[in-house]
Design an enzyme around this catalytic site. Structure first.
Site, short mmCIF file in Angstrom:
data_model
loop_
_atom_site.label_atom_id
_atom_site.label_comp_id
_atom_site.label_asym_id
_atom_site.label_seq_id
_atom_site.Cartn_x
_atom_site.Cartn_y
_atom_site.Cartn_z
N HIS A 134 -31.49 81.10 -16.28
CA HIS A 134 -30.63 80.09 -15.67
C HIS A 134 -31.44 79.22 -14.71
O HIS A 134 -31.37 77.98 -14.78
CB HIS A 134 -29.50 80.80 -14.92
CG HIS A 134 -28.54 79.89 -14.23
ND1 HIS A 134 -27.31 79.55 -14.76
CD2 HIS A 134 -28.61 79.23 -13.04
CE1 HIS A 134 -26.69 78.74 -13.94
NE2 HIS A 134 -27.44 78.53 -12.89
N GLU A 135 -32.20 79.84 -13.83
CA GLU A 135 -32.97 79.06 -12.85
C GLU A 135 -34.11 78.31 -13.51
O GLU A 135 -34.49 77.22 -13.05
CB GLU A 135 -33.50 79.97 -11.74
CG GLU A 135 -32.43 80.71 -10.95
CD GLU A 135 -31.33 79.79 -10.40
OE1 GLU A 135 -31.60 78.60 -10.15
OE2 GLU A 135 -30.20 80.26 -10.20
N HIS A 155 -32.76 74.96 -14.50
CA HIS A 155 -32.81 74.02 -13.38
C HIS A 155 -34.23 73.50 -13.18
O HIS A 155 -34.46 72.29 -13.02
CB HIS A 155 -32.36 74.71 -12.09
CG HIS A 155 -30.88 74.87 -11.95
ND1 HIS A 155 -30.02 73.80 -11.95
CD2 HIS A 155 -30.12 75.98 -11.75
CE1 HIS A 155 -28.79 74.24 -11.77
NE2 HIS A 155 -28.82 75.55 -11.66
N GLU A 175 -26.47 71.70 -13.73
CA GLU A 175 -25.89 72.93 -14.24
C GLU A 175 -25.82 72.93 -15.77
O GLU A 175 -25.87 73.99 -16.40
CB GLU A 175 -24.50 73.17 -13.65
CG GLU A 175 -24.51 73.57 -12.19
CD GLU A 175 -25.27 74.86 -11.94
OE1 GLU A 175 -25.26 75.75 -12.81
OE2 GLU A 175 -25.88 74.98 -10.87
#
Length: 493
Positions: free
Chosen positions: A258-259, A262, A288
């Protein structure tokens, strides 16, 4: 002053402001990863001092003069001027005293929240949160100019979005999500949970490998541990964090992916835009979309989890699951858990809808901090059918309110919505996607995202950017269709 000179002087001034903002971000990263606990009070003063400098620069009267005289020669210039004008207009509405006080209080509040969460002690945090909410209400009133105060805060993270439009979107989504949840939880087939012990060092090594698999550039980043995973930075210094639960490696692995989503967005922006207003992501909703598509549509896909099953079996031995298909079901197992960041794709947006309603009430003044825990617990029981067992599973689980990020939560669902649209377009553009993911090869997908979305940074408005990338206007339909198809298949409905 000529238009050319005005634009040049404005961009030189802005470059220094952007560099200072990156320094402030690095201080925040250090506070959550490495700063000694005893430094919290001093750090709050440092953050307040730097915010004072930044606020003075953002409200400098010369900016208005430069904006009036400058002219755009191309789309990039026009976007730079648009974003500088927006920032200047918002900053001039907020008194310097208030901007510095918010920076000081939220810096201290973050540490108090972490202690309260670890101790499961709401009372330890409520006085500080009350102060944060008071300051954010004051900031919202200054920005709103008589409009809805919560809208004024949303606009900081998703320009153009309003509580009314977001609320209408949630109203359209909720019936299909609830119906899907009920069908899945009532299904006769239920995937088995993952069981076992997975050591910290082995998880971290695997997480680093996953980050590299999804294209994270280790020469321009690093990974550290944090209570609440996040990414930080832009340009050539973009850092990620993760956390480890030794009985749940998916927590670490998918937080990391997830990170990385980003981080890859920031690292993928055209380097010519570095330290300019368009040198960062277009909005938090768009941001997101990248973290969620990396984590879910790609990382939790049947094809990629087949590859992950083999890698985890090699690293950790027998996982207690018969094959890759069973592992795919386990990765995507649906259950009414307490924690938003660990929520499955079916429940995730219901977590966001709850927070949206609660924080809107806090900013509008229809809900007070003293009543927040009771309101949270009642709403959670209503929405998820489970009673909150302790504050760290309830009102203390998220860092956002402690650092003043009111208006941020709805961008998570917007990100999911955008990701659903982007995945539909991506599948059409990369027909061999599943074959590549089954080999642990993500470059076709991440390359398409970088070319069609990431490299543009803030050049376009969020709506324009996603529409250009997808070839159609974004809506919740593709996301809901994707969820229903995926989970009805997994649960054999």
């Amino acid at each position: 002053m000529s238009a050319d000179i005005a634009f040049t002087e404005l961009m030189e001034f802005q470059r220094q402001t952007e560099a200072l903002a990156q320094v402030a971000g690095r201080l925040g990263w250090d506070q959550e990863t490495m700063m000694p606990r005893g430094a919290a009070e001093q750090r709050s003063e440092e953050m307040a001092a730097l915010e004072g400098v930044l606020h003075e620069r953002r409200t400098d009267p010369r900016i208005a003069d430069w904006l009036m005289a400058a002219a755009a020669e191309d789309d990039e210039d026009a976007a730079q001027l648009r974003l500088i004008r927006r920032s200047h207009t918002r900053a001039t509405k907020v008194p310097s005293r208030l901007a510095q006080e918010i920076a000081r209080v939220t810096s201290t509040a973050q540490g108090i929240w972490a202690e309260a969460r670890a101790a499961d002690d709401v009372a330890l945090f409520l006085p500080t949160l009350t102060e944060v909410v008071r300051l954010k209400r004051e900031e919202a009133a200054a920005l709103a100019d008589g409009r809805d105060r919560y809208d004024a805060l949303i606009d900081d993270y998703e320009p153009g979005a309003t509580a009314a439009t977001l609320g209408a979107m949630f109203d359209r989504m909720r019936p299909r999500l609830v119906a899907l949840r009920e069908a899945v939880l009532g299904a006769s087939y239920q995937p088995a949970p993952l069981q076992g012990h997975f050591g910290l060092e082995a998880q971290v090594r695997m997480a680093r490998d996953l980050a590299a698999t999804f294209g994270y550039d280790w020469t321009r980043g690093r990974m550290d541990m944090a209570v609440h995973p996040f990414s930080s930075g832009s340009g050539s210094d973009v850092r990620i964090t993760t956390r480890v639960v030794e009985t749940d490696p998916f927590n670490c692995f998918y937080s990391t992916v997830h990170e990385v989503g980003h981080a890859c967005y920031e690292l993928g922006i055209d380097p010519d835009y570095a330290l300019t207003p368009i040198g960062s992501g277009a909005s938090m909703g768009v941001h997101e979309s990248q973290s969620r598509i990396y984590e879910n549509q790609l990382g939790r896909s049947r094809a990629f989890t087949g590859w992950l099953f083999q890698r985890m079996s090699e690293r950790f031995g027998d996982l207690g699951l018969p094959d890759a298909e069973a592992f795919y079901g386990t990765v995507n197992r649906v259950q009414s858990g307490f924690i938003r960041t660990e929520a499955d794709e079916v429940h995730y947006n219901l977590h966001i809808m709850m927070r949206f309603d609660l924080e809107r009430g806090l900013i509008r003044g229809t809900l007070e901090v003293a009543d927040l825990e009771e309101a949270w617990n009642a709403r959670f029981l209503q929405d998820f059918g489970v009673a909150v067992d302790r504050p760290s599973h309830g009102v203390l689980q998220d860092v956002h309110w402690s650092v003043g990020l009111f208006g941020y939560f709805p961008t998570y669902t917007l990100g999911n919505l955008y990701a659903g649209c982007l995945m539909q377009a991506l599948r059409e553009a990369v027909p061999d996607l599943d074959e590549a993911l089954a080999r642990g090869e993500t470059r076709g997908a991440t390359g398409w995202l970088r070319e069609n979305l990431q490299r543009h940074g803030g050049l376009y408005t969020p709506h324009e950017l996603v529409t250009r990338a997808c070839g159609f206007e974004p809506s919740e339909g593709p996301l809901l269709d994707y969820l229903e198809t995926k989970f009805r298949d997994i649960y054999r409905l």
